[in-house]
Design a protein around this motif. Structure first.
Motif, PDB file in Angstrom:
ATOM      1  N   MET A 137       0.824  -1.208   0.000  1.00 41.56           N
ATOM      2  CA  MET A 137       0.000   0.000   0.000  1.00 41.56           C
ATOM      3  C   MET A 137       0.863   1.263   0.000  1.00 41.56           C
ATOM      4  O   MET A 137       0.538   2.242  -0.662  1.00 41.56           O
ATOM      5  CB  MET A 137      -0.932   0.013   1.216  1.00 41.56           C
ATOM      6  N   VAL A 138       1.961   1.245   0.737  1.00 41.32           N
ATOM      7  CA  VAL A 138       2.864   2.400   0.789  1.00 41.32           C
ATOM      8  C   VAL A 138       3.609   2.523  -0.533  1.00 41.32           C
ATOM      9  O   VAL A 138       3.785   3.634  -1.057  1.00 41.32           O
ATOM     10  CB  VAL A 138       3.837   2.279   1.985  1.00 41.32           C
ATOM     11  N   LYS A 139       4.025   1.399  -1.091  1.00 39.68           N
ATOM     12  CA  LYS A 139       4.732   1.441  -2.374  1.00 39.68           C
ATOM     13  C   LYS A 139       3.852   2.057  -3.466  1.00 39.68           C
ATOM     14  O   LYS A 139       4.329   2.836  -4.277  1.00 39.68           O
ATOM     15  CB  LYS A 139       5.167   0.038  -2.794  1.00 39.68           C
ATOM     16  N   ILE A 140       2.586   1.708  -3.469  1.00 31.82           N
ATOM     17  CA  ILE A 140       1.684   2.209  -4.517  1.00 31.82           C
ATOM     18  C   ILE A 140       1.252   3.648  -4.245  1.00 31.82           C
ATOM     19  O   ILE A 140       1.383   4.517  -5.111  1.00 31.82           O
ATOM     20  CB  ILE A 140       0.440   1.296  -4.635  1.00 31.82           C
ATOM     21  N   GLN A 148       1.731  -3.206 -10.606  1.00 30.41           N
ATOM     22  CA  GLN A 148       1.968  -4.330 -11.500  1.00 30.41           C
ATOM     23  C   GLN A 148       3.044  -5.231 -10.908  1.00 30.41           C
ATOM     24  O   GLN A 148       3.738  -4.843  -9.982  1.00 30.41           O
ATOM     25  CB  GLN A 148       2.354  -3.850 -12.899  1.00 30.41           C
ATOM     26  N   GLY A 149       3.151  -6.425 -11.427  1.00 31.94           N
ATOM     27  CA  GLY A 149       4.107  -7.389 -10.891  1.00 31.94           C
ATOM     28  C   GLY A 149       3.682  -7.836  -9.503  1.00 31.94           C
ATOM     29  O   GLY A 149       2.543  -8.243  -9.289  1.00 31.94           O
ATOM     30  N   SER A 150       4.583  -7.722  -8.531  1.00 34.22           N
ATOM     31  CA  SER A 150       4.265  -8.147  -7.162  1.00 34.22           C
ATOM     32  C   SER A 150       3.284  -7.188  -6.482  1.00 34.22           C
ATOM     33  O   SER A 150       2.722  -7.508  -5.445  1.00 34.22           O
ATOM     34  CB  SER A 150       5.541  -8.254  -6.325  1.00 34.22           C
ATOM     35  N   LEU A 151       3.069  -6.012  -7.067  1.00 38.96           N
ATOM     36  CA  LEU A 151       2.125  -5.037  -6.509  1.00 38.96           C
ATOM     37  C   LEU A 151       0.768  -5.098  -7.189  1.00 38.96           C
ATOM     38  O   LEU A 151      -0.099  -4.271  -6.933  1.00 38.96           O
ATOM     39  CB  LEU A 151       2.700  -3.622  -6.632  1.00 38.96           C
ATOM     40  N   LYS A 152       0.572  -6.076  -8.066  1.00 37.93           N
ATOM     41  CA  LYS A 152      -0.710  -6.231  -8.760  1.00 37.93           C
ATOM     42  C   LYS A 152      -1.749  -6.728  -7.761  1.00 37.93           C
ATOM     43  O   LYS A 152      -1.499  -7.620  -6.977  1.00 37.93           O
ATOM     44  CB  LYS A 152      -0.563  -7.226  -9.909  1.00 37.93           C
ATOM     45  N   PRO A 156      -0.388 -10.932  -3.125  1.00 33.13           N
ATOM     46  CA  PRO A 156      -0.231 -12.302  -2.615  1.00 33.13           C
ATOM     47  C   PRO A 156      -0.273 -12.296  -1.091  1.00 33.13           C
ATOM     48  O   PRO A 156       0.285 -11.399  -0.459  1.00 33.13           O
ATOM     49  CB  PRO A 156       1.148 -12.730  -3.134  1.00 33.13           C
ATOM     50  N   PRO A 157      -0.957 -13.263  -0.492  1.00 30.87           N
ATOM     51  CA  PRO A 157      -1.038 -13.277   0.971  1.00 30.87           C
ATOM     52  C   PRO A 157       0.318 -13.610   1.588  1.00 30.87           C
ATOM     53  O   PRO A 157       1.068 -14.412   1.037  1.00 30.87           O
ATOM     54  CB  PRO A 157      -2.059 -14.380   1.260  1.00 30.87           C
TER      55      PRO A 157
END
Length: 180
Positions: A137-140, A148-152, A156-157
């Motif tokens: 959430m902070v990265k976005i 996108q990628g790991s932030l899509k 992932p839990p």
């Protein structure tokens, strides 16, 4: 908050803090009250970052629908699968992150007040901002990374033990053999 793999600083910095705290006694040096003040300041700063994330989420457009898979823990479905807008999903993840932050802070404060442990207090001063900095959430919403990628979404839990999870391979349809 559990530490995720990937960034070596996430493991090395807390390790350095533990080694320093084993070498120097904070209480005997007279730094316990300043450490408590730093802990409070760090927690308030992290809370302020979470409030800023919420403001960013509220200002974003609704976005498309996301299929959120069911949450399964130890073989039991804890939360059913559902469909949410991007904003609804981000707000639900923000709520989980806020709850995790507040509960962690309260539990650690209780442990320190009752038993006087200093090591967890000092570790929280380092690990909570590091984990928040690495949170999706902070990265976005703060750092401006694209989703996108790991932030899509859906994210992932996290695994139970803080280890990075390998993405599940898409299931391949079975091929039917032709009989000749």
């Amino acid at each position: 908050m559990m530490m995720q793999g990937g960034n070596p600083a996430m493991q090395l910095i807390p390790l350095g803090v533990v080694l320093l705290l084993n070498k120097y006694d904070i209480e005997k040096l007279g730094y316990l009250m300043p450490l408590r003040c730093v802990f409070l300041l760090v927690q308030l700063c992290c809370l302020a970052v979470l409030v800023k994330v919420r403001l960013q989420i509220m200002n974003m457009p609704e976005g498309g629908k996301i299929q959120v898979p069911a949450t399964v823990q130890m073989g039991v479905e804890v939360k059913p699968a559902l469909e949410q807008t991007t904003r609804e999903y981000d707000l639900s993840k923000w709520g989980e992150q806020l709850q995790q932050h507040v509960v962690g802070c309260l539990v650690l404060s209780f442990i320190h007040a009752n038993w006087g442990y200093v090591m967890p207090l000092a570790l929280q001063c380092i690990t909570v901002p590091l984990q928040l900095f690495e949170a999706p959430m902070v990265k976005i919403h703060i750092r401006g990374h694209p989703a996108q990628g790991s932030l899509k979404r859906p994210f992932p839990p996290p695994s139970m033990f803080g280890l990075p999870q390998t993405p599940q391979a898409p299931s391949k349809p079975e091929k039917k053999e032709k009989k000749e």
